[in-house]
Write a protein that holds these residues in place. Structure first.
Motif, PDB file in Angstrom:
ATOM      1  N   PHE A  84       0.832  -1.208   0.000  1.00 12.32           N
ATOM      2  CA  PHE A  84       0.000   0.000   0.000  1.00 12.32           C
ATOM      3  C   PHE A  84       0.864   1.256   0.000  1.00 12.32           C
ATOM      4  CE2 PHE A  84      -1.575   3.387   2.821  1.00 12.32           C
ATOM      5  CZ  PHE A  84      -2.609   3.878   2.033  1.00 12.32           C
ATOM      6  N   ILE A  85       1.888   1.292   0.862  1.00 12.84           N
ATOM      7  CA  ILE A  85       2.759   2.453   0.952  1.00 12.84           C
ATOM      8  C   ILE A  85       3.455   2.716  -0.381  1.00 12.84           C
ATOM      9  CG2 ILE A  85       4.912   3.322   1.974  1.00 12.84           C
ATOM     10  CD1 ILE A  85       2.585   3.692   3.824  1.00 12.84           C
ATOM     11  N   ASN A  86       3.999   1.663  -0.986  1.00 12.79           N
ATOM     12  CA  ASN A  86       4.697   1.818  -2.263  1.00 12.79           C
ATOM     13  C   ASN A  86       3.745   2.285  -3.368  1.00 12.79           C
ATOM     14  OD1 ASN A  86       7.741   0.665  -2.480  1.00 12.79           O
ATOM     15  ND2 ASN A  86       6.658  -0.368  -0.830  1.00 12.79           N
ATOM     16  N   GLY A  87       2.574   1.650  -3.459  1.00 13.20           N
ATOM     17  CA  GLY A  87       1.628   2.005  -4.505  1.00 13.20           C
ATOM     18  C   GLY A  87       1.083   3.415  -4.348  1.00 13.20           C
ATOM     19  N   ALA A  88       0.686   3.754  -3.110  1.00 13.86           N
ATOM     20  CA  ALA A  88       0.126   5.087  -2.861  1.00 13.86           C
ATOM     21  C   ALA A  88       1.180   6.165  -3.091  1.00 13.86           C
ATOM     22  CB  ALA A  88      -0.410   5.166  -1.431  1.00 13.86           C
ATOM     23  N   LEU A  89       2.410   5.926  -2.634  1.00  9.07           N
ATOM     24  CA  LEU A  89       3.482   6.896  -2.843  1.00  9.07           C
ATOM     25  C   LEU A  89       3.773   7.050  -4.332  1.00  9.07           C
ATOM     26  CD1 LEU A  89       5.621   8.819  -1.785  1.00  9.07           C
ATOM     27  CD2 LEU A  89       7.157   6.870  -1.464  1.00  9.07           C
ATOM     28  N   GLY A  90       3.762   5.932  -5.072  1.00  7.94           N
ATOM     29  CA  GLY A  90       3.990   5.998  -6.513  1.00  7.94           C
ATOM     30  C   GLY A  90       2.967   6.874  -7.204  1.00  7.94           C
ATOM     31  N   ILE A  91       1.699   6.723  -6.845  1.00  7.51           N
ATOM     32  CA  ILE A  91       0.635   7.528  -7.446  1.00  7.51           C
ATOM     33  C   ILE A  91       0.804   9.001  -7.076  1.00  7.51           C
ATOM     34  CG2 ILE A  91      -1.860   7.958  -7.415  1.00  7.51           C
ATOM     35  CD1 ILE A  91      -2.191   4.900  -7.000  1.00  7.51           C
ATOM     36  N   ILE A  92       1.150   9.272  -5.803  1.00  9.31           N
ATOM     37  CA  ILE A  92       1.352  10.655  -5.359  1.00  9.31           C
ATOM     38  C   ILE A  92       2.504  11.302  -6.110  1.00  9.31           C
ATOM     39  CG2 ILE A  92       2.127  12.079  -3.406  1.00  9.31           C
ATOM     40  CD1 ILE A  92       0.524  10.152  -1.592  1.00  9.31           C
ATOM     41  N   VAL A  93       3.618  10.560  -6.261  1.00  9.35           N
ATOM     42  CA  VAL A  93       4.805  11.105  -6.923  1.00  9.35           C
ATOM     43  C   VAL A  93       4.518  11.383  -8.402  1.00  9.35           C
ATOM     44  CG1 VAL A  93       7.137  10.513  -7.676  1.00  9.35           C
ATOM     45  CG2 VAL A  93       6.475  10.134  -5.313  1.00  9.35           C
ATOM     46  N   ILE A  94       3.787  10.484  -9.062  1.00 12.54           N
ATOM     47  CA  ILE A  94       3.393  10.736 -10.453  1.00 12.54           C
ATOM     48  C   ILE A  94       2.501  11.984 -10.515  1.00 12.54           C
ATOM     49  CG2 ILE A  94       2.043   9.852 -12.398  1.00 12.54           C
ATOM     50  CD1 ILE A  94       2.983   7.020 -11.561  1.00 12.54           C
ATOM     51  N   GLY A 250       9.471   8.637 -13.295  1.00 20.14           N
ATOM     52  CA  GLY A 250      10.182   7.355 -13.350  1.00 20.14           C
ATOM     53  C   GLY A 250      10.133   6.621 -12.024  1.00 20.14           C
ATOM     54  N   ALA A 251      10.392   7.355 -10.926  1.00 22.26           N
ATOM     55  CA  ALA A 251      10.345   6.741  -9.600  1.00 22.26           C
ATOM     56  C   ALA A 251       8.922   6.312  -9.243  1.00 22.26           C
ATOM     57  CB  ALA A 251      10.884   7.719  -8.551  1.00 22.26           C
ATOM     58  N   GLY A 252       7.928   7.126  -9.643  1.00 25.54           N
ATOM     59  CA  GLY A 252       6.537   6.785  -9.353  1.00 25.54           C
ATOM     60  C   GLY A 252       6.097   5.512 -10.049  1.00 25.54           C
ATOM     61  N   VAL A 253       6.448   5.377 -11.334  1.00 26.26           N
ATOM     62  CA  VAL A 253       6.108   4.163 -12.078  1.00 26.26           C
ATOM     63  C   VAL A 253       6.775   2.948 -11.452  1.00 26.26           C
ATOM     64  CG1 VAL A 253       6.388   2.984 -14.300  1.00 26.26           C
ATOM     65  CG2 VAL A 253       5.660   5.377 -14.239  1.00 26.26           C
ATOM     66  N   ARG A 254       8.047   3.104 -11.065  1.00 25.91           N
ATOM     67  CA  ARG A 254       8.784   2.007 -10.429  1.00 25.91           C
ATOM     68  C   ARG A 254       8.118   1.585  -9.119  1.00 25.91           C
ATOM     69  NH1 ARG A 254      11.331  -2.635 -10.085  1.00 25.91           N
ATOM     70  NH2 ARG A 254      12.799  -2.741  -8.339  1.00 25.91           N
ATOM     71  N   LEU A 255       7.656   2.543  -8.315  1.00 22.88           N
ATOM     72  CA  LEU A 255       6.996   2.228  -7.048  1.00 22.88           C
ATOM     73  C   LEU A 255       5.675   1.479  -7.266  1.00 22.88           C
ATOM     74  CD1 LEU A 255       7.679   5.546  -5.115  1.00 22.88           C
ATOM     75  CD2 LEU A 255       8.406   3.279  -4.381  1.00 22.88           C
ATOM     76  N   VAL A 256       4.902   1.908  -8.256  1.00 24.15           N
ATOM     77  CA  VAL A 256       3.641   1.227  -8.554  1.00 24.15           C
ATOM     78  C   VAL A 256       3.909  -0.208  -9.002  1.00 24.15           C
ATOM     79  CG1 VAL A 256       1.633   1.197 -10.089  1.00 24.15           C
ATOM     80  CG2 VAL A 256       2.398   3.354  -9.086  1.00 24.15           C
ATOM     81  N   MET A 257       4.922  -0.397  -9.850  1.00 28.77           N
ATOM     82  CA  MET A 257       5.273  -1.728 -10.303  1.00 28.77           C
ATOM     83  C   MET A 257       5.726  -2.618  -9.135  1.00 28.77           C
ATOM     84  SD  MET A 257       7.335  -0.748 -13.804  1.00 28.77           S
ATOM     85  CE  MET A 257       7.935  -2.431 -14.025  1.00 28.77           C
TER      86      MET A 257
END
Length: 263
Positions: A84-94, A250-257
């Protein structure tokens, strides 16, 4: 944009270090940078003290709540919480990257057509001497109530994800409350030093602060700031903006993945 907003997603997306330690260090890095910058901004009278006292209360309170939530997720939710933390942070960063693309043009001296009654009662206006113009700048602000609500959300995100908050505070001050850009930027730095100093303590109590990682990261931030300031004088600001956008997305996509692979 502040060190934390780059530091946290890059380290979480591209290293195997525990995310709780990274988020703790991200807050520590943001706090250290803000504390260094706060003194001259306050001494020169550019940062608006009245604005700081008003905005720091909701920001600090919700940053601490976010940090406490981070500790609960870390210790009670296991792998699902980490995803959850990784996915939510990825979306926020994007989303932050998109913010820079579509709303990157801030107004240096916004014009306020109407001041609402709540903002007028708060008496937030505080003139400052603008050295580049050689005169005292008088300005008005508006929508203070909306700004306070937004600071609650910014504080929660900052404490939960260890992002720092300059990326959000400056637009709230400048584009919502209509403070001059220089006042918005300096007030943002000082307010981060207040809120993140409080928010980092739940991480320390929860075992998230690892000195052998945090101290070199802080030193790296300071050295990088000094080098970056010199480079910034020689290259176009537009290039820096697009570089930050590329890193964030780039970091956001990586976190979502990464979150998807965890699930």
């Amino acid at each position: 944009v502040g060190g934390g907003v780059i530091f946290t997603p890059v380290f979480m997306g591209f290293t195997p270090i525990d995310s709780y330690i990274i988020r703790s260090t991200g807050l520590f890095v943001a706090m250290a940078g803000a504390l260094v910058a706060a003194r001259p901004f306050l001494r020169q009278g550019i940062a608006n003290i009245r604005l700081l006292f008003t905005g720091a209360v909701p920001y600090t309170a919700f940053a601490v709540i976010g940090a406490l939530m981070a500790g609960y997720i870390e210790h009670a939710m296991g792998q699902g919480g980490e995803a959850f933390i990784n996915g939510a942070l990825g979306i926020i960063v994007i989303g932050i990257g998109m913010l820079f693309i579509f709303f990157g043009g801030k107004t240096e001296y916004p014009e306020v057509a109407h001041v609402d009654k709540f903002t007028e009662k708060m008496a937030l206006n505080m003139p400052y001497f603008e050295a580049s113009l050689g005169k005292v700048v008088h300005y008005k602000m508006t929508r203070a109530g909306l700004g306070l609500v937004l600071f609650c959300g910014v504080g929660l995100i900052s404490g939960l994800f260890g992002l720092g908050a300059g990326w959000a505070m400056v637009p709230v001050f400048n584009m919502v409350m209509m403070a001059p850009l220089k006042v918005a930027a300096t007030s943002s730095k000082v307010m981060i030093s207040l809120g993140d100093t409080a928010a980092v303590w739940p991480y320390i109590v929860g075992g998230g602060m690892f000195p052998l990682f945090a101290v070199p990261s802080m030193i790296g931030l300071i050295v990088g700031t000094l080098i970056g300031a010199k480079i910034m004088l020689r290259i176009k600001a537009g290039f820096i903006r697009y570089l930050i956008i590329a890193v964030m997305i780039g970091a956001g996509v990586r976190l979502v993945m990464k979150a998807i692979s965890m699930l």
